[in-house]
Design a protein around this motif. Structure first.
Motif, PDB file in Angstrom:
ATOM      1  N   SER A 132     -40.201 -33.987   8.990  1.00  0.00           N
ATOM      2  CA  SER A 132     -40.992 -32.773   9.120  1.00  0.00           C
ATOM      3  C   SER A 132     -42.406 -32.990   8.603  1.00  0.00           C
ATOM      4  O   SER A 132     -42.646 -33.868   7.779  1.00  0.00           O
ATOM      5  N   TRP A 133     -43.302 -32.169   9.093  1.00  0.00           N
ATOM      6  CA  TRP A 133     -44.655 -32.085   8.567  1.00  0.00           C
ATOM      7  C   TRP A 133     -44.847 -30.712   7.953  1.00  0.00           C
ATOM      8  O   TRP A 133     -44.523 -29.702   8.578  1.00  0.00           O
ATOM      9  N   TYR A 134     -45.364 -30.697   6.745  1.00  0.00           N
ATOM     10  CA  TYR A 134     -45.743 -29.485   6.054  1.00  0.00           C
ATOM     11  C   TYR A 134     -47.242 -29.557   5.775  1.00  0.00           C
ATOM     12  O   TYR A 134     -47.844 -30.629   5.795  1.00  0.00           O
ATOM     13  N   ARG A 135     -47.836 -28.413   5.473  1.00  0.00           N
ATOM     14  CA  ARG A 135     -49.229 -28.416   5.050  1.00  0.00           C
ATOM     15  C   ARG A 135     -49.445 -27.399   3.941  1.00  0.00           C
ATOM     16  O   ARG A 135     -48.735 -26.393   3.851  1.00  0.00           O
ATOM     17  N   GLN A 136     -50.429 -27.709   3.118  1.00  0.00           N
ATOM     18  CA  GLN A 136     -50.755 -26.823   2.010  1.00  0.00           C
ATOM     19  C   GLN A 136     -52.265 -26.729   1.870  1.00  0.00           C
ATOM     20  O   GLN A 136     -52.938 -27.739   1.607  1.00  0.00           O
ATOM     21  N   ALA A 137     -52.787 -25.521   2.066  1.00  0.00           N
ATOM     22  CA  ALA A 137     -54.203 -25.257   1.879  1.00  0.00           C
ATOM     23  C   ALA A 137     -54.434 -24.852   0.426  1.00  0.00           C
ATOM     24  O   ALA A 137     -53.509 -24.399  -0.251  1.00  0.00           O
ATOM     25  N   PRO A 138     -55.653 -24.995  -0.066  1.00  0.00           N
ATOM     26  CA  PRO A 138     -55.940 -24.639  -1.462  1.00  0.00           C
ATOM     27  C   PRO A 138     -55.537 -23.200  -1.776  1.00  0.00           C
ATOM     28  O   PRO A 138     -55.888 -22.273  -1.038  1.00  0.00           O
ATOM     29  N   GLY A 139     -54.788 -23.024  -2.848  1.00  0.00           N
ATOM     30  CA  GLY A 139     -54.380 -21.696  -3.280  1.00  0.00           C
ATOM     31  C   GLY A 139     -53.254 -21.077  -2.486  1.00  0.00           C
ATOM     32  O   GLY A 139     -52.911 -19.910  -2.698  1.00  0.00           O
ATOM     33  N   LYS A 140     -52.685 -21.856  -1.563  1.00  0.00           N
ATOM     34  CA  LYS A 140     -51.609 -21.320  -0.722  1.00  0.00           C
ATOM     35  C   LYS A 140     -50.341 -22.145  -0.905  1.00  0.00           C
ATOM     36  O   LYS A 140     -50.371 -23.254  -1.417  1.00  0.00           O
ATOM     37  N   GLN A 141     -49.227 -21.608  -0.431  1.00  0.00           N
ATOM     38  CA  GLN A 141     -47.957 -22.316  -0.530  1.00  0.00           C
ATOM     39  C   GLN A 141     -47.877 -23.385   0.545  1.00  0.00           C
ATOM     40  O   GLN A 141     -48.631 -23.382   1.509  1.00  0.00           O
ATOM     41  N   ASP A 156     -46.287 -24.889   3.671  1.00  0.00           N
ATOM     42  CA  ASP A 156     -45.574 -24.314   4.809  1.00  0.00           C
ATOM     43  C   ASP A 156     -45.168 -25.382   5.818  1.00  0.00           C
ATOM     44  O   ASP A 156     -45.890 -26.371   6.017  1.00  0.00           O
ATOM     45  N   LEU A 157     -44.066 -25.131   6.483  1.00  0.00           N
ATOM     46  CA  LEU A 157     -43.613 -26.019   7.545  1.00  0.00           C
ATOM     47  C   LEU A 157     -44.546 -25.915   8.746  1.00  0.00           C
ATOM     48  O   LEU A 157     -44.896 -24.816   9.176  1.00  0.00           O
ATOM     49  N   VAL A 158     -44.921 -27.068   9.282  1.00  0.00           N
ATOM     50  CA  VAL A 158     -45.757 -27.122  10.476  1.00  0.00           C
ATOM     51  C   VAL A 158     -44.902 -27.474  11.689  1.00  0.00           C
ATOM     52  O   VAL A 158     -44.945 -26.818  12.712  1.00  0.00           O
ATOM     53  N   ALA A 159     -44.126 -28.556  11.561  1.00  0.00           N
ATOM     54  CA  ALA A 159     -43.300 -29.016  12.670  1.00  0.00           C
ATOM     55  C   ALA A 159     -42.185 -29.894  12.128  1.00  0.00           C
ATOM     56  O   ALA A 159     -42.349 -30.521  11.069  1.00  0.00           O
ATOM     57  N   ALA A 160     -41.082 -29.945  12.852  1.00  0.00           N
ATOM     58  CA  ALA A 160     -39.945 -30.754  12.443  1.00  0.00           C
ATOM     59  C   ALA A 160     -39.261 -31.325  13.672  1.00  0.00           C
ATOM     60  O   ALA A 160     -39.314 -30.744  14.762  1.00  0.00           O
ATOM     61  N   ILE A 161     -38.607 -32.480  13.473  1.00  0.00           N
ATOM     62  CA  ILE A 161     -37.841 -33.099  14.548  1.00  0.00           C
ATOM     63  C   ILE A 161     -36.563 -33.675  13.952  1.00  0.00           C
ATOM     64  O   ILE A 161     -36.575 -34.249  12.862  1.00  0.00           O
ATOM     65  N   THR A 162     -35.451 -33.491  14.666  1.00  0.00           N
ATOM     66  CA  THR A 162     -34.173 -34.001  14.210  1.00  0.00           C
ATOM     67  C   THR A 162     -33.779 -35.245  15.012  1.00  0.00           C
ATOM     68  O   THR A 162     -34.406 -35.572  16.027  1.00  0.00           O
ATOM     69  N   ARG A 163     -32.680 -35.897  14.591  1.00  0.00           N
ATOM     70  CA  ARG A 163     -32.218 -37.082  15.303  1.00  0.00           C
ATOM     71  C   ARG A 163     -31.857 -36.763  16.748  1.00  0.00           C
ATOM     72  O   ARG A 163     -31.948 -37.620  17.611  1.00  0.00           O
ATOM     73  N   SER A 164     -31.420 -35.540  16.992  1.00  0.00           N
ATOM     74  CA  SER A 164     -31.092 -35.135  18.360  1.00  0.00           C
ATOM     75  C   SER A 164     -32.324 -34.739  19.145  1.00  0.00           C
ATOM     76  O   SER A 164     -32.212 -34.243  20.269  1.00  0.00           O
ATOM     77  N   ARG A 165     -33.488 -34.894  18.511  1.00  0.00           N
ATOM     78  CA  ARG A 165     -34.780 -34.613  19.156  1.00  0.00           C
ATOM     79  C   ARG A 165     -35.039 -33.125  19.316  1.00  0.00           C
ATOM     80  O   ARG A 165     -35.889 -32.727  20.115  1.00  0.00           O
TER      81      ARG A 165
END
Length: 121
Positions: free
Chosen positions: A35-44, A46-55
């Motif tokens: 998965s990719w997450y991102r965090q901006a200054p002063g913020k929590q 958050d999940l951006v995108a995810a991929i599983t083995r089953s695609r």
């Protein structure tokens, strides 16, 4: 045990594109998801995108249609293609995996150190 190294961040103008990479290494028996997450200054973070083995892929509503997650057969390397970037995408982007390090081990989460993405207006 499991190391994740992100790369590809940088400074880009609004409307531009970046491609992030995340490479997993170490004693890995199986990667369940990346998965990719991102965090901006002063913020929590958050999940951006995810991929599983089953695609199966999942995207945050804010990036649907602009970001694409992909990976190799074992998900040991995962990419995040980011198009039509806007200043609200500015954040530190983190790679995360759910992986098993041995045949009967419990799956665990591992995180990379993050890569900065800055989008100028």
């Amino acid at each position: 045990q499991v190391q994740l190294v992100e790369s590809g961040g940088g400074l880009v103008q609004a409307g531009g594109s970046l491609r992030l990479s995340c490479a997993a290494s170490g004693e890995i028996f199986e990667i369940k998801s990346m998965s990719w997450y991102r965090q901006a200054p002063g913020k929590q973070r958050d999940l951006v995108a995810a991929i599983t083995r089953s695609r199966t892929t999942t995207y945050a509503d804010s990036v649907k249609g602009r970001f694409t997650i992909s990976g190799d057969n074992t998900l040991s390397t995962v990419y995040l293609q980011m198009d039509n970037l806007n200043p609200e995408d500015t954040a530190v982007y983190y790679c995360e995996t759910v992986a098993i390090v041995a045949p009967r081990a419990v799956a665990a989460n591992y995180w990379g150190q993050g890569t900065q993405v800055t989008v100028s207006s």
